[in-house]
Structures are given as structure tokens and as C-alpha cells.
Design a protein around this motif. Structure first.
Motif, mmCIF file in Angstrom:
data_model
loop_
_atom_site.group_PDB
_atom_site.id
_atom_site.type_symbol
_atom_site.label_atom_id
_atom_site.label_comp_id
_atom_site.label_asym_id
_atom_site.label_seq_id
_atom_site.Cartn_x
_atom_site.Cartn_y
_atom_site.Cartn_z
ATOM 1 N N GLY A 96 0.821 -1.205 0.000
ATOM 2 C CA GLY A 96 0.000 0.000 0.000
ATOM 3 C C GLY A 96 0.852 1.250 0.000
ATOM 4 O O GLY A 96 1.951 1.272 0.563
ATOM 5 N N LYS A 97 0.354 2.281 -0.650
ATOM 6 C CA LYS A 97 1.114 3.522 -0.772
ATOM 7 C C LYS A 97 0.346 4.719 -0.209
ATOM 8 O O LYS A 97 0.518 5.845 -0.662
ATOM 9 C CB LYS A 97 1.452 3.780 -2.246
ATOM 10 C CG LYS A 97 2.324 2.706 -2.886
ATOM 11 C CD LYS A 97 3.701 2.650 -2.253
ATOM 12 C CE LYS A 97 4.578 1.603 -2.933
ATOM 13 N NZ LYS A 97 5.913 1.515 -2.301
ATOM 14 N N ASP A 98 -0.505 4.487 0.782
ATOM 15 C CA ASP A 98 -1.267 5.589 1.358
ATOM 16 C C ASP A 98 -0.335 6.614 1.989
ATOM 17 O O ASP A 98 0.699 6.273 2.575
ATOM 18 C CB ASP A 98 -2.240 5.077 2.426
ATOM 19 C CG ASP A 98 -3.419 4.330 1.822
ATOM 20 O OD1 ASP A 98 -3.510 4.305 0.579
ATOM 21 O OD2 ASP A 98 -4.234 3.779 2.579
ATOM 22 N N SER A 99 -0.719 7.879 1.869
ATOM 23 C CA SER A 99 0.079 8.956 2.450
ATOM 24 C C SER A 99 -0.850 10.002 3.056
ATOM 25 O O SER A 99 -2.056 10.004 2.813
ATOM 26 C CB SER A 99 0.962 9.613 1.381
ATOM 27 O OG SER A 99 0.157 10.229 0.387
ATOM 28 N N VAL A 100 -0.280 10.875 3.855
ATOM 29 C CA VAL A 100 -1.040 11.972 4.443
ATOM 30 C C VAL A 100 -0.203 13.240 4.333
ATOM 31 O O VAL A 100 1.014 13.217 4.533
ATOM 32 C CB VAL A 100 -1.414 11.680 5.918
ATOM 33 C CG1 VAL A 100 -0.181 11.475 6.771
ATOM 34 C CG2 VAL A 100 -2.280 12.792 6.489
ATOM 35 N N THR A 101 -0.852 14.337 3.972
ATOM 36 C CA THR A 101 -0.195 15.640 3.896
ATOM 37 C C THR A 101 -0.683 16.490 5.057
ATOM 38 O O THR A 101 -1.892 16.642 5.252
ATOM 39 C CB THR A 101 -0.510 16.341 2.563
ATOM 40 O OG1 THR A 101 0.010 15.548 1.489
ATOM 41 C CG2 THR A 101 0.127 17.722 2.507
ATOM 42 N N LEU A 102 0.251 17.020 5.822
ATOM 43 C CA LEU A 102 -0.084 17.773 7.030
ATOM 44 C C LEU A 102 0.547 19.156 6.990
ATOM 45 O O LEU A 102 1.727 19.301 6.687
ATOM 46 C CB LEU A 102 0.414 17.026 8.270
ATOM 47 C CG LEU A 102 0.295 17.756 9.617
ATOM 48 C CD1 LEU A 102 -1.167 17.991 9.979
ATOM 49 C CD2 LEU A 102 1.005 16.969 10.713
ATOM 50 N N LYS A 103 -0.255 20.158 7.301
ATOM 51 C CA LYS A 103 0.235 21.532 7.449
ATOM 52 C C LYS A 103 0.115 21.927 8.911
ATOM 53 O O LYS A 103 -0.958 21.819 9.504
ATOM 54 C CB LYS A 103 -0.582 22.496 6.583
ATOM 55 C CG LYS A 103 -0.128 23.954 6.693
ATOM 56 C CD LYS A 103 -0.923 24.856 5.749
ATOM 57 C CE LYS A 103 -0.436 26.293 5.807
ATOM 58 N NZ LYS A 103 -1.177 27.169 4.860
ATOM 59 N N LEU A 104 1.219 22.363 9.496
ATOM 60 C CA LEU A 104 1.220 22.857 10.867
ATOM 61 C C LEU A 104 1.477 24.354 10.864
ATOM 62 O O LEU A 104 2.317 24.848 10.106
ATOM 63 C CB LEU A 104 2.303 22.170 11.709
ATOM 64 C CG LEU A 104 2.089 20.717 12.138
ATOM 65 C CD1 LEU A 104 3.222 20.284 13.060
ATOM 66 C CD2 LEU A 104 0.743 20.526 12.825
ATOM 67 N N ILE A 105 0.751 25.074 11.716
ATOM 68 C CA ILE A 105 0.901 26.522 11.840
ATOM 69 C C ILE A 105 1.279 26.845 13.275
ATOM 70 O O ILE A 105 0.665 26.336 14.215
ATOM 71 C CB ILE A 105 -0.404 27.262 11.466
ATOM 72 C CG1 ILE A 105 -0.844 26.889 10.047
ATOM 73 C CG2 ILE A 105 -0.220 28.766 11.584
ATOM 74 C CD1 ILE A 105 -1.949 25.878 9.981
ATOM 75 N N ALA A 106 2.305 27.683 13.450
ATOM 76 C CA ALA A 106 2.740 28.093 14.782
ATOM 77 C C ALA A 106 2.913 29.602 14.815
ATOM 78 O O ALA A 106 2.997 30.263 13.771
ATOM 79 C CB ALA A 106 4.050 27.407 15.163
ATOM 80 N N ASP A 107 2.978 30.148 16.020
ATOM 81 C CA ASP A 107 3.236 31.573 16.194
ATOM 82 C C ASP A 107 4.742 31.798 16.263
ATOM 83 O O ASP A 107 5.430 31.184 17.081
ATOM 84 C CB ASP A 107 2.569 32.069 17.478
ATOM 85 C CG ASP A 107 2.850 33.538 17.741
ATOM 86 O OD1 ASP A 107 2.816 34.325 16.782
ATOM 87 O OD2 ASP A 107 3.114 33.890 18.913
ATOM 88 N N SER A 108 5.256 32.667 15.403
ATOM 89 C CA SER A 108 6.698 32.909 15.346
ATOM 90 C C SER A 108 7.236 33.489 16.648
ATOM 91 O O SER A 108 8.402 33.285 16.988
ATOM 92 C CB SER A 108 7.029 33.863 14.188
ATOM 93 O OG SER A 108 6.682 33.295 12.954
ATOM 94 N N GLY A 109 6.393 34.207 17.378
ATOM 95 C CA GLY A 109 6.842 34.825 18.618
ATOM 96 C C GLY A 109 6.895 33.862 19.785
ATOM 97 O O GLY A 109 7.952 33.620 20.371
ATOM 98 N N SER A 110 5.757 33.259 20.117
ATOM 99 C CA SER A 110 5.676 32.379 21.288
ATOM 100 C C SER A 110 6.117 30.953 20.996
ATOM 101 O O SER A 110 6.343 30.174 21.918
ATOM 102 C CB SER A 110 4.240 32.353 21.810
ATOM 103 O OG SER A 110 3.373 31.746 20.856
ATOM 104 N N LYS A 111 6.243 30.593 19.709
ATOM 105 C CA LYS A 111 6.605 29.238 19.269
ATOM 106 C C LYS A 111 5.518 28.213 19.599
ATOM 107 O O LYS A 111 5.765 27.013 19.612
ATOM 108 C CB LYS A 111 7.939 28.773 19.885
ATOM 109 C CG LYS A 111 9.030 29.829 19.945
ATOM 110 C CD LYS A 111 9.374 30.407 18.591
ATOM 111 C CE LYS A 111 10.533 31.406 18.720
ATOM 112 N NZ LYS A 111 10.778 32.149 17.469
ATOM 113 N N LYS A 112 4.314 28.678 19.858
ATOM 114 C CA LYS A 112 3.213 27.783 20.191
ATOM 115 C C LYS A 112 2.488 27.320 18.928
ATOM 116 O O LYS A 112 2.369 28.061 17.950
ATOM 117 C CB LYS A 112 2.214 28.486 21.116
ATOM 118 C CG LYS A 112 2.757 28.787 22.509
ATOM 119 C CD LYS A 112 2.962 27.521 23.312
ATOM 120 C CE LYS A 112 3.366 27.832 24.738
ATOM 121 N NZ LYS A 112 3.577 26.600 25.537
#
Length: 239
Positions: free
Chosen positions: A160-176
Motif C-alpha cells: 500500500g502507498k497511502d500517504s497523508v499531507t499535514l500543514k502545521l501553523i505556529a506563532d513565530s513569537g511564542s513558538k506555540k
């Protein structure tokens, strides 16, 4: 505005008429949206919030003392932005209802809010999100940094060749962590739920790179998708 739908001899959609013109098609997707039903609340002079849903506090109490609201008619507080939001989902309605029911009977329960976690399946593709998008983060006053990664959902030597694409967003200041969006064949729920838990626990990006997730070749790569994305984001943030 849409004027009419037409079908072929077998009953399948064949065209749609709109604006005085007719357009051939093989599929029609209705995306009309929904609105909270607050008619009764307005008649009772209960305050409606900026989202158009009933304004409630964290006890699910409305602006009228001892009157509670929960479910698709009630607002929530967004766990990331701290602002009123409205997500008419069964999961949110159940949690709000439990809090409202407990407090109606003298309890002291609190509903902390939601991250806007949601998921949808379109044919063989699944898409999900939690927290703020990159655009929403900017509008909320954050300085967003984002990365997108695509990984296999299990060890490469497995069928099987299933995949997942994930986008993560963080705050540049607090790094949260601020939010996540994912699309793929499978495992989208897994990565979005992991990100939602991280948002709820206010976990930093460095902590997310070291989170101890379940691993076995049939279920994941050695470094799961969330850890891979968090590691790339950590480098982008200069950590």
C-alpha cells in the motif's frame, strides 16, 4: 441564483440552470451552510453573540440568570484565539450539554471551549483541521509560520502507498502551535486528533517533536507525520 436542475433519461443530473443560462454537469454539490436557530432566544431577550449564536459563559449560562443553552444554537470560546466561535458539531453539542445539565442541577462544571476540530470524507479522500488556519492566525494578530509535509502512513516496505499531507501553523513569537490541516487517504483523523490534543494542552513545538506516539511498522513510520512536521517547523522557527 440557481433556477432548476435537469436530469437525463436515467434520472441522473445532467444540467443546472442559473442566471438565465443552462450548464451541463455530472454532479451538483450543495454548500448552502447553516445558521443557528436563535428565534426563541431573541423572543426571550437572551443575548446573541457576534457569531449569531446564543452568547453563553463557560457554565453554558445565557445572559438571563438560570437559563442555559447548549448545542448548535450556542457559542463556544476558541481555545487558541480566545474569541467567541460557533462550530455546530455533535461532539461539541454533547460536551456542552453535559456541562449545562450538570450546572442546571447545582453542579459547577466548566466548558473550556473548542479548537474547531473537524473532519470530512469526500469519496476516497479525507480532510481535517483543528485550531487556526494560517489566514485566521494572521487575522487574530499572530505572526504565523507554517510548513507542509507529506509522509507515508506506515513503513515503506508494507503493501500500500497511502500517504497523508499535514500543514502545521505556529506563532513565530511564542513558538506555540496554532493549528493544523491535513488531507490524505487514511490516518488523517490520527494526525488531526494528535494536533488537537497538543492545542488543548498548550504544547510547544519543541515538545511536539518529542511526543511519544504509538509506533509499529503496520501503523506508522518511525517518526510519525506530526513529529516530522513539527521538526521541520522547529527548524523554520530557528529553535
Amino acid at each position: 441564483a440557481v433556477e432548476k436542475f435537469s436530469s437525463d433519461s436515467e434520472g441522473y443530473i445532467s444540467s443546472v440552470a442559473a442566471g438565465g443560462k443552462e450548464y451541463e454537469c455530472q454532479m451538483v454539490i450543495l454548500a448552502a451552510g447553516v445558521k443557528p436557530n436563535v428565534k426563541l432566544a431573541k423572543e426571550a431577550r437572551i443575548a446573541v453573540g457576534p457569531t449569531g449564536a446564543i452568547k453563553v459563559d463557560r457554565r453554558m449560562e445565557t445572559s438571563v440568570k438560570n437559563v442555559f443553552a447548549a448545542g448548535d444554537c450556542a457559542e463556544s470560546i476558541h481555545l487558541v484565539s480566545g474569541k467567541p466561535c460557533w462550530y455546530p458539531l455533535g461532539s461539541t453539542a454533547n460536551k456542552q450539554g453535559r456541562v449545562a445539565g450538570a450546572n442546571i442541577t447545582g453542579g459547577k462544571k466548566i466548558f473550556k471551549g473548542v479548537a474547531g476540530t473537524s473532519i470530512v470524507k469526500v469519496f476516497d479522500i479525507t480532510a481535517g483541521r483543528t485550531g487556526l488556519s494560517e489566514r485566521e492566525a494572521g487575522e487574530a494578530g499572530y505572526d504565523p509560520a507554517a510548513v507542509t509535509v507529506t509522509t507515508p502512513v506506515k513503513a515503506g516496505y508494507y503493501p500500500g502507498k497511502d500517504s497523508v499531507t499535514l500543514k502545521l501553523i505556529a506563532d513565530s513569537g511564542s513558538k506555540k502551535l496554532l493549528g493544523a490541516q491535513a488531507v490524505g487517504d487514511t490516518s488523517v483523523d490520527k494526525v488531526i486528533d494528535t494536533a488537537a490534543a497538543a492545542l488543548t494542552g498548550n504544547i510547544s513545538i519543541p515538545d511536539l517533536t518529542n511526543i511519544d506516539l504509538a509506533y509499529s511498522p503496520p501503523y506508522s513510520t518511525a517518526l510519525g507525520t506530526v513529529i516530522v512536521a513539527a521538526s521541520v517547523l522547529e527548524e523554520k522557527l530557528g529553535l
